[in-house]
Write an enzyme that holds these catalytic residues in place. Sequence first.
Site, PDB file in Angstrom:
ATOM      1  N   ARG A  52      -2.141  -8.348  13.472  1.00  9.69           N
ATOM      2  CA  ARG A  52      -2.562  -7.412  12.420  1.00  9.69           C
ATOM      3  C   ARG A  52      -3.172  -8.156  11.235  1.00  9.69           C
ATOM      4  O   ARG A  52      -4.142  -7.703  10.631  1.00  9.69           O
ATOM      5  CB  ARG A  52      -1.374  -6.557  11.963  1.00  9.69           C
ATOM      6  CG  ARG A  52      -1.062  -5.455  12.951  1.00  9.69           C
ATOM      7  CD  ARG A  52       0.323  -4.892  12.777  1.00  9.69           C
ATOM      8  NE  ARG A  52       0.546  -4.248  11.508  1.00  9.69           N
ATOM      9  CZ  ARG A  52       1.742  -4.063  10.958  1.00  9.69           C
ATOM     10  NH1 ARG A  52       2.814  -4.498  11.579  1.00  9.69           N
ATOM     11  NH2 ARG A  52       1.870  -3.455   9.823  1.00  9.69           N
ATOM     12  N   ARG A  67       9.603  -0.057  11.914  1.00  8.06           N
ATOM     13  CA  ARG A  67       8.442   0.363  12.693  1.00  8.06           C
ATOM     14  C   ARG A  67       8.304  -0.527  13.922  1.00  8.06           C
ATOM     15  O   ARG A  67       8.564  -1.721  13.858  1.00  8.06           O
ATOM     16  CB  ARG A  67       7.187   0.245  11.826  1.00  8.06           C
ATOM     17  CG  ARG A  67       7.012   1.429  10.922  1.00  8.06           C
ATOM     18  CD  ARG A  67       5.919   1.243   9.943  1.00  8.06           C
ATOM     19  NE  ARG A  67       4.752   0.535  10.447  1.00  8.06           N
ATOM     20  CZ  ARG A  67       3.660   0.342   9.729  1.00  8.06           C
ATOM     21  NH1 ARG A  67       3.588   0.802   8.504  1.00  8.06           N
ATOM     22  NH2 ARG A  67       2.635  -0.307  10.227  1.00  8.06           N
ATOM     23  N   ARG A  75     -10.585   0.739   7.145  1.00 12.70           N
ATOM     24  CA  ARG A  75     -10.091  -0.557   7.626  1.00 12.70           C
ATOM     25  C   ARG A  75     -11.237  -1.465   8.066  1.00 12.70           C
ATOM     26  O   ARG A  75     -11.002  -2.605   8.421  1.00 12.70           O
ATOM     27  CB  ARG A  75      -9.185  -0.372   8.846  1.00 12.70           C
ATOM     28  CG  ARG A  75      -7.791   0.141   8.595  1.00 12.70           C
ATOM     29  CD  ARG A  75      -6.907  -0.879   7.908  1.00 12.70           C
ATOM     30  NE  ARG A  75      -5.650  -1.151   8.574  1.00 12.70           N
ATOM     31  CZ  ARG A  75      -4.547  -0.432   8.443  1.00 12.70           C
ATOM     32  NH1 ARG A  75      -4.528   0.632   7.688  1.00 12.70           N
ATOM     33  NH2 ARG A  75      -3.453  -0.789   9.065  1.00 12.70           N
ATOM     34  N   LYS A 105       0.840  -1.214   0.000  1.00 15.07           N
ATOM     35  CA  LYS A 105       0.000   0.000   0.000  1.00 15.07           C
ATOM     36  C   LYS A 105       0.868   1.255   0.000  1.00 15.07           C
ATOM     37  O   LYS A 105       0.662   2.164  -0.781  1.00 15.07           O
ATOM     38  CB  LYS A 105      -0.894   0.070   1.259  1.00 15.07           C
ATOM     39  CG  LYS A 105      -1.979  -0.959   1.346  1.00 15.07           C
ATOM     40  CD  LYS A 105      -2.979  -0.619   2.456  1.00 15.07           C
ATOM     41  CE  LYS A 105      -2.414  -0.531   3.861  1.00 15.07           C
ATOM     42  NZ  LYS A 105      -2.004  -1.790   4.460  1.00 15.07           N
ATOM     43  N   ARG A 118      10.731  -4.828   6.386  1.00 12.70           N
ATOM     44  CA  ARG A 118      10.402  -3.441   6.004  1.00 12.70           C
ATOM     45  C   ARG A 118      11.243  -2.393   6.737  1.00 12.70           C
ATOM     46  O   ARG A 118      11.470  -2.466   7.941  1.00 12.70           O
ATOM     47  CB  ARG A 118       8.925  -3.189   6.280  1.00 12.70           C
ATOM     48  CG  ARG A 118       8.497  -1.761   6.012  1.00 12.70           C
ATOM     49  CD  ARG A 118       7.055  -1.647   5.720  1.00 12.70           C
ATOM     50  NE  ARG A 118       6.197  -2.066   6.824  1.00 12.70           N
ATOM     51  CZ  ARG A 118       4.873  -2.106   6.725  1.00 12.70           C
ATOM     52  NH1 ARG A 118       4.286  -1.778   5.605  1.00 12.70           N
ATOM     53  NH2 ARG A 118       4.158  -2.500   7.756  1.00 12.70           N
TER      54      ARG A 118
HETATM   55  P1  AMP Z   1      -0.373   1.023   8.688  1.00 20.96           P
HETATM   56  O1  AMP Z   1       0.678   2.080   8.695  1.00 20.96           O
HETATM   57  O2  AMP Z   1      -1.462   1.289   7.681  1.00 20.96           O
HETATM   58  O3  AMP Z   1       0.186  -0.378   8.586  1.00 20.96           O
HETATM   59  O4  AMP Z   1      -1.094   1.111  10.123  1.00 20.96           O
HETATM   60  C1  AMP Z   1      -0.375   0.882  11.322  1.00 20.96           C
HETATM   61  C2  AMP Z   1      -1.339   0.835  12.493  1.00 20.96           C
HETATM   62  O5  AMP Z   1      -2.023   2.107  12.618  1.00 20.96           O
HETATM   63  C3  AMP Z   1      -2.445  -0.195  12.390  1.00 20.96           C
HETATM   64  O6  AMP Z   1      -2.017  -1.486  12.832  1.00 20.96           O
HETATM   65  C4  AMP Z   1      -3.490   0.411  13.311  1.00 20.96           C
HETATM   66  O7  AMP Z   1      -3.135   0.255  14.676  1.00 20.96           O
HETATM   67  C5  AMP Z   1      -3.374   1.902  12.995  1.00 20.96           C
HETATM   68  N1  AMP Z   1      -4.248   2.297  11.861  1.00 20.96           N
HETATM   69  C6  AMP Z   1      -3.876   2.745  10.626  1.00 20.96           C
HETATM   70  N2  AMP Z   1      -4.917   3.039   9.863  1.00 20.96           N
HETATM   71  C7  AMP Z   1      -6.018   2.791  10.624  1.00 20.96           C
HETATM   72  C8  AMP Z   1      -7.418   2.887  10.404  1.00 20.96           C
HETATM   73  N3  AMP Z   1      -7.929   3.287   9.228  1.00 20.96           N
HETATM   74  N4  AMP Z   1      -8.238   2.548  11.436  1.00 20.96           N
HETATM   75  C9  AMP Z   1      -7.765   2.145  12.618  1.00 20.96           C
HETATM   76  N5  AMP Z   1      -6.465   2.023  12.900  1.00 20.96           N
HETATM   77  C10 AMP Z   1      -5.584   2.329  11.912  1.00 20.96           C
END
Ligand code: AMP
Length: 219
Positions: free
Chosen positions: A174, A163, A89, A14, A128
């Site tokens: 996740r 991260r 999400r 993504k 990553r």
């Molecule tokens: P990402 O960077 O998209 O992998 O997101 C990392 C973390 O941020 C996720 O595991 C969630 O804890 C939180 N997160 C990101 N986007 C959302 C979303 N749309 N709704 C809820 N939590 C989110």
Amino acid sequence: MKSIIFIAPPAAGKGTHSMLVKEEYNIPSISTGDLLRAARNDNSSIGEEIRKAQDAGLLVADEIVIELLKQRLKQEDCYNGYILDGFPRNIEQAKAYDELLQEINKELGFVIYIDVDKELAKKRTLGRLSCSNCGSVYNDMIDESKPKNNGYCDKCNSALSKRSDDTEETFDIRFDTYIEQTKPLIDYYKDKGVLYTVDGSISKFITFEEIKKILNGGD
Ligand code: AMP
């Protein structure tokens, strides 16, 4: 350019494809993960709630995410389209986004599902590396995605970091959250006639060609 939503399991690409689309079409890429990571250090109960959810690999409460996104979409650079990386999400967020679009008088645009299996998503998660300065994403375990200069960003030369939620244990949580809450969005958007699927397990350059065909063909 219409707006674009990417739906995919963790580390399926993504972030990478959002950056490539951003460069090709000159529209901003909005990662709710990044918006939340910027807000998590806030010395408030919201900051604490974000830290707890992210560190446990769980979703942050819908209201927090939607409010942050609402503020971001009001900025001028979003007027001519934008990319959503990591939102919605779950179905509740998708419905809230439908309402928000009506409020700001915009259409849904393209929804692109990047298909990657669990094994590959895990490998990519564990390798990553991200640049916290410009948002570029690299991968130590995939030849075409390694940084040229070990540990440093090709674009801005800042130090790369892992991260805190890219661990084996958090990945499993996740991924399960993705299957239970995010994957149902595929049918939600299929029913609306806006869903496109690309293969995310091949070279990112070939996947990106597929994405460009969708975006250019449907405009
Ligand atoms: P990402 O960077 O998209 O992998 O997101 C990392 C973390 O941020 C996720 O595991 C969630 O804890 C939180 N997160 C990101 N986007 C959302 C979303 N749309 N709704 C809820 N939590 C989110």
